[in-house]
Design a protein around this motif. Structure first.
Motif, short mmCIF file in Angstrom:
data_model
loop_
_atom_site.label_atom_id
_atom_site.label_comp_id
_atom_site.label_asym_id
_atom_site.label_seq_id
_atom_site.Cartn_x
_atom_site.Cartn_y
_atom_site.Cartn_z
N ASP A 53 81.91 -10.31 52.35
CA ASP A 53 82.29 -11.15 53.49
C ASP A 53 81.11 -11.57 54.35
OD1 ASP A 53 81.67 -8.79 54.77
OD2 ASP A 53 83.71 -8.37 55.46
N SER A 54 79.88 -11.26 53.91
CA SER A 54 78.71 -11.72 54.65
C SER A 54 77.52 -11.85 53.72
CB SER A 54 78.35 -10.74 55.79
OG SER A 54 77.76 -9.57 55.29
N ASN A 55 76.61 -12.74 54.10
CA ASN A 55 75.37 -12.91 53.32
C ASN A 55 74.52 -11.66 53.38
OD1 ASN A 55 76.17 -15.56 52.81
ND2 ASN A 55 75.07 -16.37 54.58
N ARG A 56 74.55 -10.98 54.49
CA ARG A 56 73.75 -9.76 54.65
C ARG A 56 74.15 -8.69 53.64
NH1 ARG A 56 72.21 -6.94 60.07
NH2 ARG A 56 70.89 -5.96 58.50
N LYS A 57 75.44 -8.54 53.42
CA LYS A 57 75.89 -7.52 52.47
C LYS A 57 75.42 -7.84 51.06
CE LYS A 57 79.94 -5.96 55.08
NZ LYS A 57 81.43 -5.87 55.12
N VAL A 58 75.42 -9.12 50.71
CA VAL A 58 74.90 -9.52 49.39
C VAL A 58 73.43 -9.17 49.29
CG1 VAL A 58 74.41 -11.47 47.87
CG2 VAL A 58 76.60 -11.34 49.06
N ALA A 59 72.66 -9.50 50.32
CA ALA A 59 71.22 -9.23 50.31
C ALA A 59 70.94 -7.73 50.26
CB ALA A 59 70.57 -9.85 51.54
N GLN A 60 71.74 -6.95 50.92
CA GLN A 60 71.54 -5.50 50.94
C GLN A 60 71.79 -4.87 49.57
OE1 GLN A 60 74.28 -4.41 54.04
NE2 GLN A 60 72.88 -4.97 55.69
N GLU A 61 72.80 -5.36 48.86
CA GLU A 61 73.21 -4.73 47.60
C GLU A 61 72.51 -5.27 46.37
OE1 GLU A 61 77.48 -4.37 47.12
OE2 GLU A 61 77.76 -4.60 49.29
N ALA A 62 72.05 -6.52 46.41
CA ALA A 62 71.53 -7.18 45.22
C ALA A 62 70.06 -6.83 44.96
CB ALA A 62 71.69 -8.68 45.34
N ASP A 63 69.70 -6.76 43.69
CA ASP A 63 68.30 -6.64 43.29
C ASP A 63 67.66 -8.02 43.15
OD1 ASP A 63 68.34 -3.71 42.78
OD2 ASP A 63 69.81 -4.29 41.27
N VAL A 64 68.47 -8.98 42.71
CA VAL A 64 68.05 -10.38 42.61
C VAL A 64 68.97 -11.20 43.50
CG1 VAL A 64 67.75 -12.36 41.08
CG2 VAL A 64 67.25 -10.06 40.24
N ILE A 65 68.38 -11.91 44.45
CA ILE A 65 69.15 -12.71 45.41
C ILE A 65 68.93 -14.18 45.11
CG2 ILE A 65 69.51 -13.25 47.84
CD1 ILE A 65 68.13 -10.48 48.43
N ILE A 66 69.99 -14.89 44.77
CA ILE A 66 69.89 -16.31 44.45
C ILE A 66 70.44 -17.11 45.63
CG2 ILE A 66 70.60 -18.16 42.89
CD1 ILE A 66 70.77 -16.06 40.67
N LEU A 67 69.55 -17.86 46.26
CA LEU A 67 69.93 -18.70 47.40
C LEU A 67 70.46 -20.02 46.86
CD1 LEU A 67 66.86 -18.02 49.75
CD2 LEU A 67 69.08 -16.85 49.72
N ALA A 68 71.77 -20.14 46.81
CA ALA A 68 72.41 -21.31 46.21
C ALA A 68 73.14 -22.13 47.27
CB ALA A 68 73.38 -20.86 45.11
N VAL A 69 72.50 -22.28 48.42
CA VAL A 69 73.06 -23.11 49.49
C VAL A 69 72.22 -24.36 49.64
CG1 VAL A 69 74.05 -21.14 50.71
CG2 VAL A 69 71.72 -21.90 51.27
N LYS A 70 72.73 -25.36 50.31
CA LYS A 70 72.01 -26.61 50.51
C LYS A 70 70.79 -26.39 51.40
CE LYS A 70 76.09 -29.54 49.84
NZ LYS A 70 75.64 -29.95 48.50
N PRO A 71 69.74 -27.20 51.21
CA PRO A 71 68.49 -27.00 51.96
C PRO A 71 68.66 -26.93 53.47
CG PRO A 71 68.18 -28.63 50.23
CD PRO A 71 69.65 -28.33 50.26
N GLN A 72 69.60 -27.70 54.01
CA GLN A 72 69.77 -27.73 55.47
C GLN A 72 70.29 -26.41 56.04
OE1 GLN A 72 71.27 -29.81 53.27
NE2 GLN A 72 73.32 -30.41 53.92
N TYR A 73 70.79 -25.52 55.17
CA TYR A 73 71.30 -24.24 55.64
C TYR A 73 70.30 -23.09 55.43
CZ TYR A 73 75.70 -26.82 55.59
OH TYR A 73 76.68 -27.76 55.81
N PHE A 74 69.15 -23.40 54.85
CA PHE A 74 68.20 -22.35 54.51
C PHE A 74 67.70 -21.58 55.73
CE2 PHE A 74 66.14 -21.82 50.20
CZ PHE A 74 67.31 -22.11 49.52
N THR A 75 67.35 -22.27 56.79
CA THR A 75 66.83 -21.59 57.98
C THR A 75 67.83 -20.57 58.51
OG1 THR A 75 65.50 -23.53 58.59
CG2 THR A 75 65.97 -21.93 60.33
N GLN A 76 69.11 -20.98 58.59
CA GLN A 76 70.16 -20.10 59.08
C GLN A 76 70.38 -18.91 58.16
OE1 GLN A 76 73.95 -22.08 59.61
NE2 GLN A 76 75.09 -20.18 59.26
N VAL A 77 70.46 -19.17 56.86
CA VAL A 77 70.75 -18.10 55.90
C VAL A 77 69.61 -17.10 55.83
CG1 VAL A 77 71.06 -17.59 53.45
CG2 VAL A 77 72.37 -19.43 54.52
N ILE A 78 68.39 -17.59 55.77
CA ILE A 78 67.24 -16.68 55.68
C ILE A 78 67.14 -15.83 56.94
CG2 ILE A 78 64.71 -16.56 55.59
CD1 ILE A 78 64.81 -18.96 53.68
#
Length: 264
Positions: A53-78
């Protein structure tokens, strides 16, 4: 090895489908997050993957993180995940126009980073993906990433300074191909062929022509000449295309695409 997708749109689904088809990892080892719960539920139901239910949880659990969002959302997601990405995690970006340097700057630290440019034919297992990496990514990590990209088509390592060119010649080019197919079909319809059949003939001819280039290794000009009999119908059509500036229009279109990508 847990692969985490942040963003579960069409390209992410193409990648997940390829990964599972090639048994790179099992569905239990793929997690993902999306902007809406509905999207998460649909992708989970289709592929059997787990969602968070959150991007943070994916980043915490994953060994490989694939950023598959549109470029305009990169600043927010990162900004959301940067504290959860350490030197042991591999980050893969599919965003057009976002350089390795830009992404590292957004993370405010050095991270293992691979930048890729796939295209939409990945949805049918015929993608063309360009790949580049920063100096922290090992050969083994690159090989693993390449196995992902090759699971839904062809993939090649390129110098990063060619990534904008890749966007023009493969990233956006399916749109040009679709326009060409539509135009050929329109001409066939004008000649009396049913619309559905016209699309079939036009699309299959383009598919077969592309396959001839890839599998024969012959120059496209040589293959064109094989079709153009002296005084025949094909050379008459080729003459019209040349008179209308067909090649120049294609070159100018791709140049416009490259220039626009550089502005992102």
């Amino acid at each position: 090895m847990v692969i985490g997708f942040i963003g579960l749109g069409n390209m992410a689904k193409a990648m997940i489908g390829g990964i599972l088809k090639k048994d790179i990892v099992s569905c239990e080892d793929i997690i993902g997050s999306a902007a809406t719960k509905k999207t998460c539920e649909k992708v989970s139901e289709k592929f059997g993957i787990q969602t968070r239910d959150s991007n943070r949880k994916v980043a915490q659990e994953a060994d490989v993180i694939i950023l598959a969002v549109k470029p305009q959302y990169f600043t927010q997601v990162i900004a959301e995940i940067m504290d959860d990405v350490d030197e042991n995690k591999l980050v893969i970006s599919i965003a057009a126009g976002k350089t390795l340097k830009w992404i590292e700057g957004a993370f405010e630290k050095k991270v293992k980073l691979i930048r890729v440019m796939p295209n939409t034919p990945a949805l049918v297992g015929e993608g063309c993906t360009a790949v580049c990496r920063n100096e922290l990514v090992s050969d083994e990590e690159l090989a693993f990433a390449m196995s992902i990209f090759e699971s839904f088509g062809q993939a090649s390592v390129v110098n990063e300074n060619l990534m904008d060119v890749v966007g023009g010649v493969s990233g956006s080019s399916p749109a040009y191909a679709f326009m060409f197919i539509e135009a050929m079909a329109d001409a066939a319809v004008e000649g009396g062929m049913p619309r559905k059949q016209a699309y079939q003939f036009a699309a299959q001819s383009l598919l077969g022509s592309a396959k001839m280039v890839l599998e024969t290794g012959k120059h496209p000009g040589e293959l064109k000449d094989m079709v153009c009999s002296p005084g025949g119908t094909t050379i008459a059509a080729v003459r019209v295309l040349e008179e209308k500036g067909f090649r120049g229009a294609v070159i100018d279109a791709i140049k416009a695409c490259i220039d626009k990508t550089k502005q992102l």
